[in-house]
Scaffold this active site. Structure first.
Site, PDB file in Angstrom:
ATOM      1  CB  CYS A   1      -0.948  -0.004   1.198  1.00 29.08           C
ATOM      2  SG  CYS A   1      -2.133  -1.361   1.177  1.00 29.08           S
TER       3      CYS A   1
ATOM      4  CG  HIS B   1      -2.886   3.223   2.788  1.00 32.81           C
ATOM      5  ND1 HIS B   1      -3.511   2.789   1.646  1.00 32.81           N
ATOM      6  CD2 HIS B   1      -2.971   2.202   3.686  1.00 32.81           C
ATOM      7  CE1 HIS B   1      -3.948   1.551   1.837  1.00 32.81           C
ATOM      8  NE2 HIS B   1      -3.630   1.182   3.065  1.00 32.81           N
TER       9      HIS B   1
ATOM     10  CG  ASN C   1      -6.747  -1.003   1.687  1.00 28.89           C
ATOM     11  OD1 ASN C   1      -6.056  -0.594   0.755  1.00 28.89           O
ATOM     12  ND2 ASN C   1      -6.210  -1.423   2.829  1.00 28.89           N
TER      13      ASN C   1
END
Length: 339
Positions: A105, A246, A276
């Site tokens: 990520c 993030h 996500n």
């Protein structure tokens, strides 16, 4: 910048049926309301190519003007070649050097650092495309509520190029702790545990995550990453116009942001609508903030990322007013920012 979301959407009700939980539980525990899922014949490279095309169009460039194409993903088309090479072929960016970066990520920020330093170090290079993309739906166990309710698919790309000295990136700071690598991973399919009948039967090609450990890591690292960046650059919280991070899940992000004292309205949250999307999360949040607010040219942005590995990173970005094209499943497929 450019973004892409696949057409199919999965509601909490649909996800809840397979995960054995209530739809309200998903909303209350994570804040995610829906997520996008790639089609069966849609790979990471297809989504990334769409985002890169949009970003290059937003920049007013032709594909042949790209000198570098850096792609960040943890769900590549294949273990090899680099998925960036697939995107190069799809977009006909024939003059670009194409390569992948793997930092989960945190990937887009790691890739942006690679592109930024490459451009600064090679006078013959002017433009780089940096894209984060994930096709997580291909690697999920629908019955695993810890991952199925959070992870989704999408891509977001940015074009880096010459800007005035007062704008653009500054002060990248990246980190990793490999001792924590087992917190989030796909156990099989690589050289340690090649694909076999046994690995398939035991579901080892799907994402495994220690949700509590990951949550604690983000809750600890987010404040440290932010305070470290502020200290190094002799800045205060009030000097930052937007904190773009993030998006692990909306509930966690808002909670950590509040505890950190980020002023209301300065922490864009987009995971409510997209879940996500890993390496695409941070650039997607940045592009959304450019289109929907609050970004204006000259604003100072503190970017913060966290990912499997475990990895983390920060950077300061003075916004150049870069236009954005979002390719989304709507009647009007192209949405261009006015900023």
């Amino acid at each position: 910048m450019g973004t892409y979301l696949p057409t199919r959407q999965r509601s909490n009700e649909e996800v809840a049926r397979d995960a054995g939980v209530a739809a309200d539980w998903i909303a209350e525990r994570t804040g995610v309301r829906k997520r996008h899922t790639a089609a069966e014949d849609e790979a990471a490279s297809d989504m990334a190519a769409a985002a890169v095309r949009s970003a290059v169009a937003a920049a007013g460039l032709d594909m042949e003007q790209l000198d570098l194409l850096v792609l960040a993903t943890s769900t590549p088309d294949e273990l090899g070649p680099a998925t960036a090479c697939r995107v190069q072929a799809l977009t006909k960016a024939r003059n670009a050097v194409a390569l992948d970066v793997s930092a989960a990520c945190s990937g887009w920020m790691f890739a942006a650092r690679v592109a930024h330093d490459h451009l600064r170090g090679d006078a013959g290079c002017r433009y780089a495309a940096v894209v984060g993309v994930e096709a997580y739906s291909k690697f999920l166990d629908p019955a695993d509520r810890g991952t199925a309710v959070l992870f989704a698919d999408g891509a977001a790309a940015s074009v880096l190029g010459p800007v005035p000295a007062t704008e653009g990136f500054a002060d990248f700071h990246l980190g990793s702790d490999g001792a924590l690598a087992d917190h989030v991973l796909i156990p099989a399919g690589g050289s340690r545990a090649p694909a076999s009948a046994e690995t398939v039967a035991t579901g080892r090609h799907t994402i495994r995550m220690d949700g509590r450990a990951v949550r604690d890591f983000i809750a600890e690292m987010f404040p440290l990453v932010v305070s470290d960046s502020l200290t190094r650059n002799r800045l205060r919280m009030d000097d930052i116009d937007a904190f773009v991070a993030h998006q692990p899940n909306p509930r966690l992000l808002r909670s950590v942001g509040t505890a950190l004292g980020i002023p209301p309205g300065r922490l864009p949250v987009v995971a409510d609508e997209v879940g996500n999307i890993g390496a695409a999360s941070t650039p997607y949040a940045l592009a959304t903030a450019a289109v929907d607010g609050p970004l204006r040219r000259g604003d100072r942005i503190l970017l913060a990322t966290f990912g499997a590995g475990m990895t983390w990173g920060s950077a300061l970005l003075t916004w150049s007013g870069a236009p954005v094209i979002r390719t989304a499943p709507t009647a009007e497929p192209l949405e261009r920012s006015a900023r």
